[in-house]
Design a protein around this motif. Structure first.
Motif, PDB file in Angstrom:
ATOM      1  N   VAL A   1       0.853  -1.190   0.000  1.00 54.19           N
ATOM      2  CA  VAL A   1       0.000   0.000   0.000  1.00 54.19           C
ATOM      3  C   VAL A   1       0.886   1.236   0.000  1.00 54.19           C
ATOM      4  O   VAL A   1       1.727   1.415   0.891  1.00 54.19           O
ATOM      5  N   GLY A   2       0.711   2.085  -1.000  1.00 51.65           N
ATOM      6  CA  GLY A   2       1.412   3.356  -1.053  1.00 51.65           C
ATOM      7  C   GLY A   2       0.534   4.468  -0.511  1.00 51.65           C
ATOM      8  O   GLY A   2      -0.670   4.515  -0.798  1.00 51.65           O
ATOM      9  N   ILE A   3       1.109   5.341   0.296  1.00 50.42           N
ATOM     10  CA  ILE A   3       0.393   6.521   0.798  1.00 50.42           C
ATOM     11  C   ILE A   3       1.253   7.739   0.513  1.00 50.42           C
ATOM     12  O   ILE A   3       2.436   7.765   0.858  1.00 50.42           O
ATOM     13  N   ARG A   4       0.660   8.729  -0.097  1.00 51.41           N
ATOM     14  CA  ARG A   4       1.418   9.912  -0.499  1.00 51.41           C
ATOM     15  C   ARG A   4       0.916  11.171   0.214  1.00 51.41           C
ATOM     16  O   ARG A   4      -0.279  11.368   0.387  1.00 51.41           O
ATOM     17  N   ALA A   5       1.843  12.029   0.628  1.00 53.98           N
ATOM     18  CA  ALA A   5       1.538  13.371   1.111  1.00 53.98           C
ATOM     19  C   ALA A   5       2.532  14.338   0.497  1.00 53.98           C
ATOM     20  O   ALA A   5       3.667  13.973   0.206  1.00 53.98           O
ATOM     21  N   ASP A   6       2.119  15.579   0.297  1.00 48.76           N
ATOM     22  CA  ASP A   6       2.992  16.601  -0.284  1.00 48.76           C
ATOM     23  C   ASP A   6       3.425  17.578   0.793  1.00 48.76           C
ATOM     24  O   ASP A   6       2.789  17.702   1.841  1.00 48.76           O
ATOM     25  N   PHE A   7       4.525  18.320   0.555  1.00 54.39           N
ATOM     26  CA  PHE A   7       5.020  19.180   1.634  1.00 54.39           C
ATOM     27  C   PHE A   7       5.549  20.541   1.188  1.00 54.39           C
ATOM     28  O   PHE A   7       6.221  21.231   1.961  1.00 54.39           O
ATOM     29  N   ASP A   8       5.249  21.004  -0.009  1.00 51.85           N
ATOM     30  CA  ASP A   8       5.711  22.323  -0.423  1.00 51.85           C
ATOM     31  C   ASP A   8       4.678  23.396  -0.073  1.00 51.85           C
ATOM     32  O   ASP A   8       3.518  23.111   0.201  1.00 51.85           O
ATOM     33  N   ALA A   9       5.132  24.658  -0.079  1.00 48.19           N
ATOM     34  CA  ALA A   9       4.289  25.791   0.294  1.00 48.19           C
ATOM     35  C   ALA A   9       4.176  26.764  -0.883  1.00 48.19           C
ATOM     36  O   ALA A   9       4.704  26.517  -1.972  1.00 48.19           O
ATOM     37  N   LEU A  10       3.504  27.887  -0.637  1.00 52.95           N
ATOM     38  CA  LEU A  10       3.155  28.836  -1.694  1.00 52.95           C
ATOM     39  C   LEU A  10       3.777  30.216  -1.460  1.00 52.95           C
ATOM     40  O   LEU A  10       4.017  30.610  -0.313  1.00 52.95           O
ATOM     41  N   PRO A  11       3.996  30.986  -2.534  1.00 52.66           N
ATOM     42  CA  PRO A  11       4.516  32.349  -2.388  1.00 52.66           C
ATOM     43  C   PRO A  11       3.406  33.325  -1.995  1.00 52.66           C
ATOM     44  O   PRO A  11       2.913  34.117  -2.804  1.00 52.66           O
ATOM     45  N   ILE A  12       3.002  33.260  -0.722  1.00 55.61           N
ATOM     46  CA  ILE A  12       1.925  34.087  -0.182  1.00 55.61           C
ATOM     47  C   ILE A  12       2.372  34.608   1.176  1.00 55.61           C
ATOM     48  O   ILE A  12       2.988  33.878   1.961  1.00 55.61           O
ATOM     49  N   ALA A  13       2.042  35.852   1.482  1.00 53.17           N
ATOM     50  CA  ALA A  13       2.328  36.427   2.795  1.00 53.17           C
ATOM     51  C   ALA A  13       1.183  36.090   3.739  1.00 53.17           C
ATOM     52  O   ALA A  13       0.039  36.470   3.502  1.00 53.17           O
ATOM     53  N   GLU A  14       1.481  35.378   4.810  1.00 51.89           N
ATOM     54  CA  GLU A  14       0.440  34.921   5.729  1.00 51.89           C
ATOM     55  C   GLU A  14      -0.176  36.088   6.497  1.00 51.89           C
ATOM     56  O   GLU A  14       0.521  36.991   6.964  1.00 51.89           O
ATOM     57  N   ASP A  15      -1.517  36.032   6.651  1.00 50.09           N
ATOM     58  CA  ASP A  15      -2.234  37.072   7.387  1.00 50.09           C
ATOM     59  C   ASP A  15      -3.303  36.421   8.263  1.00 50.09           C
ATOM     60  O   ASP A  15      -4.459  36.830   8.265  1.00 50.09           O
ATOM     61  N   THR A  16      -2.900  35.381   9.007  1.00 55.53           N
ATOM     62  CA  THR A  16      -3.846  34.660   9.857  1.00 55.53           C
ATOM     63  C   THR A  16      -3.839  35.146  11.295  1.00 55.53           C
ATOM     64  O   THR A  16      -4.804  34.908  12.030  1.00 55.53           O
ATOM     65  N   GLY A  17      -2.756  35.773  11.722  1.00 56.99           N
ATOM     66  CA  GLY A  17      -2.628  36.183  13.104  1.00 56.99           C
ATOM     67  C   GLY A  17      -2.299  35.059  14.062  1.00 56.99           C
ATOM     68  O   GLY A  17      -2.301  35.253  15.289  1.00 56.99           O
ATOM     69  N   LEU A  18      -1.996  33.878  13.547  1.00 58.33           N
ATOM     70  CA  LEU A  18      -1.664  32.741  14.394  1.00 58.33           C
ATOM     71  C   LEU A  18      -0.328  32.951  15.097  1.00 58.33           C
ATOM     72  O   LEU A  18       0.576  33.597  14.563  1.00 58.33           O
ATOM     73  N   ALA A  19      -0.213  32.375  16.285  1.00 56.25           N
ATOM     74  CA  ALA A  19       1.048  32.501  17.025  1.00 56.25           C
ATOM     75  C   ALA A  19       2.196  31.848  16.285  1.00 56.25           C
ATOM     76  O   ALA A  19       3.356  32.239  16.455  1.00 56.25           O
ATOM     77  N   TYR A  20       1.897  30.839  15.477  1.00 57.29           N
ATOM     78  CA  TYR A  20       2.927  30.127  14.718  1.00 57.29           C
ATOM     79  C   TYR A  20       2.879  30.481  13.235  1.00 57.29           C
ATOM     80  O   TYR A  20       3.313  29.713  12.380  1.00 57.29           O
ATOM     81  N   ALA A  21       2.351  31.657  12.924  1.00 56.94           N
ATOM     82  CA  ALA A  21       2.265  32.089  11.523  1.00 56.94           C
ATOM     83  C   ALA A  21       3.652  32.203  10.902  1.00 56.94           C
ATOM     84  O   ALA A  21       4.642  32.511  11.573  1.00 56.94           O
ATOM     85  N   SER A  22       3.693  31.982   9.612  1.00 54.85           N
ATOM     86  CA  SER A  22       4.960  32.046   8.887  1.00 54.85           C
ATOM     87  C   SER A  22       5.410  33.489   8.668  1.00 54.85           C
ATOM     88  O   SER A  22       4.611  34.360   8.315  1.00 54.85           O
ATOM     89  N   THR A  23       6.686  33.706   8.874  1.00 59.19           N
ATOM     90  CA  THR A  23       7.332  34.951   8.452  1.00 59.19           C
ATOM     91  C   THR A  23       8.462  34.632   7.461  1.00 59.19           C
ATOM     92  O   THR A  23       9.321  35.476   7.203  1.00 59.19           O
ATOM     93  N   ALA A  24       8.436  33.419   6.925  1.00 60.88           N
ATOM     94  CA  ALA A  24       9.519  32.945   6.069  1.00 60.88           C
ATOM     95  C   ALA A  24       9.541  33.675   4.729  1.00 60.88           C
ATOM     96  O   ALA A  24       8.514  34.148   4.228  1.00 60.88           O
ATOM     97  N   VAL A  25      10.722  33.745   4.171  1.00 63.43           N
ATOM     98  CA  VAL A  25      10.936  34.315   2.840  1.00 63.43           C
ATOM     99  C   VAL A  25      11.682  33.273   2.015  1.00 63.43           C
ATOM    100  O   VAL A  25      12.612  32.620   2.501  1.00 63.43           O
ATOM    101  N   GLY A  26      11.252  33.099   0.777  1.00 64.78           N
ATOM    102  CA  GLY A  26      11.902  32.152  -0.111  1.00 64.78           C
ATOM    103  C   GLY A  26      12.432  32.833  -1.356  1.00 64.78           C
ATOM    104  O   GLY A  26      12.048  33.964  -1.679  1.00 64.78           O
ATOM    105  N   THR A  27      13.310  32.145  -2.049  1.00 63.13           N
ATOM    106  CA  THR A  27      13.902  32.676  -3.279  1.00 63.13           C
ATOM    107  C   THR A  27      13.419  31.854  -4.462  1.00 63.13           C
ATOM    108  O   THR A  27      13.565  30.632  -4.486  1.00 63.13           O
TER     109      THR A  27
END
Length: 430
Positions: A83-109
């Motif tokens: 049985v194969g099970i797949r999950a993906d793990f990449d993110a998007l070029p978007i500035a987070e505006d959720t207000g979460l304590a663990y919100a992303s402030t990351a910058v990518g190239t």
């Protein structure tokens, strides 16, 4: 392939999931870490390393660097199905505006050297944390099943390159070839809901970059120019007529111009304009029709507008439609209904207009991808209308505001994966 009843498979799943309460804080910690530290498609170095470490800690045979940054974990547990099970793990070029304590402030190239804010706005962090949680539970309860698990952690889904790269690197040759491949995607429906769709579940997609050439001039002397901004504007308007007037209304089609770039100053007519266009359809002939019409209009507007040379139309990303195997979908759905109750398991009436490169993993192997809700019940219940109307009112994916109902969604994500895996991994003989 599966001989055990859904009731029996669900019973074994409940036994495996009995330890989930104790494990959930670790799954949550992983999720929050992934969410706070997202990485763009093709650059998920840290994420891939974390997944590999989690696989190793669970006792899996780990191989990293598959198709770039893909990670494969194999757990062999005696004779039986693969049985194969797949999950993906990449993110998007978007500035987070959720207000979460663990919100992303990351910058990518990006590949062109430009920097952009990065956010897990599609829930791939949920997918990955849930896969790790399911792996931990299934590895700890080997006495409840037999066979082989192949856990596929995939990069670059958003650019529709990751699945093809992993397959091209021998995913189903170097590792045990699955008898069935399973995957899931979070949705903006209420947490606890699980949705299934036999047949076409995700649309085919083709993404294009179109460069319209003009002749630059001073903004005060437009008659000396061939204005590519004007040509781009005319092109965008005419493209909208393809879906409205050229395609059978019974066909699901989308054409979106999602990016327009031209110029640097209001008083400078630039030499070129760049459009980025996505096409969606549920069949290859229809998406061929969309592409042919798009190319005709782009070239026709440029020629009519005296462009100095034809536009460049570049296919940048593409995937085929996800076509869920009917028998696999029915089997997994039945186990989920036993686990969660029939009221929580819903058949979707139509294909998702989004796209998923999971399609390639299931192109030659029976496969299914289902959906599970991630919206807080109080938010969902406060909305009115049918399923699709409510979904449109929720903080959506691919926006800065996507904030899943964290712990309930992670719990359901682990539960659905364990249930689906045990739908095909039989119990051990008494």
């Amino acid at each position: 392939m599966a001989t055990e009843s859904p009731e029996e498979a669900a019973g074994r799943a409940r036994a495996v999931l009995a330890d989930l309460d104790g494990l959930l804080p670790e799954v949550d910690a992983l999720y929050q870490d992934l969410h706070a530290n997202p990485e763009l498609s093709g650059a998920e170095v840290r994420t891939a390393g974390m997944v590999a470490s989690c696989y190793a800690a669970a006792g899996l045979d780990v191989t990293a660097g598959v198709g770039g940054l893909g990670v494969v974990g194999v757990l062999a547990n005696g004779p039986g199905p693969v049985v194969g099970i797949r999950a993906d793990f990449d993110a998007l070029p978007i500035a987070e505006d959720t207000g979460l304590a663990y919100a992303s402030t990351a910058v990518g190239t990006r590949a062109d050297g430009t920097t952009v804010p990065v956010m897990h706005a599609c829930g791939h962090d949920l997918h990955t944390a849930s896969l790790v949680g399911a792996a931990r539970l299934l590895a700890a309860h080997r006495d409840r099943w037999r066979g082989t698990l192949v856990l596929i952690a995939q990069p670059a889904e958003e650019t529709m390159q990751g699945a093809k790269a992993m397959l091209g690197d021998g995913l189903f040759d170097r590792f045990p070839r699955p008898d069935v491949v399973l995957a899931q995607h979070c949705a903006v429906t209420r947490t606890g809901m699980v949705h299934h769709k036999a047949g076409i579940a995700y649309s085919a997609c083709r993404n294009f970059r179109i460069t319209i050439h003009g002749r630059g001039a001073h903004g005060a002397a437009p008659h000396w120019s061939v204005d590519p901004v004007l040509l781009a504007a005319q092109t965008i308007v005419l493209l909208q007529g393809i879906v409205a007037r050229e395609v059978d209304p019974d066909e699901m089609t989308v054409l979106t111009v999602g990016s327009v770039h031209a110029g640097t100053r209001p008083n400078i007519i630039p030499p070129e304009a760049v459009l980025e266009v996505t096409l969606r359809a549920t069949s290859e002939p229809v998406i061929d029709q969309l592409q042919a019409a798009m190319e005709r209009i782009v070239n026709g507007v440029a020629a009519t507008g005296r462009a100095p040379r034809p536009p460049e139309i570049e296919l940048r990303e593409h995937t085929i439609a996800v076509d869920n195997d009917a028998a696999v979908t029915a089997r997994v759905r039945a186990v989920h209904a036993e686990l969660f109750g029939a009221d929580e398991v819903i058949d979707l009436p139509e294909a998702n207009k989004g796209s998923e490169d999971f399609a390639y993993l299931g192109a030659d192997i029976p496969a299914t991808m289902w959906f599970y809700g991630s919206t807080a019940p109080e938010l969902w219940d406060a909305a009115s209308g049918e399923l699709r109307e409510r979904m449109a009112r929720m903080p959506g994916q691919h926006t800065p505001f996507y904030a899943p109902d964290r712990l309930p969604t992670l719990r359901r994500g682990v539960e659905t994966l364990v249930g689906a895996a045990l739908a095909y991994l039989p119990g051990r003989p008494a």
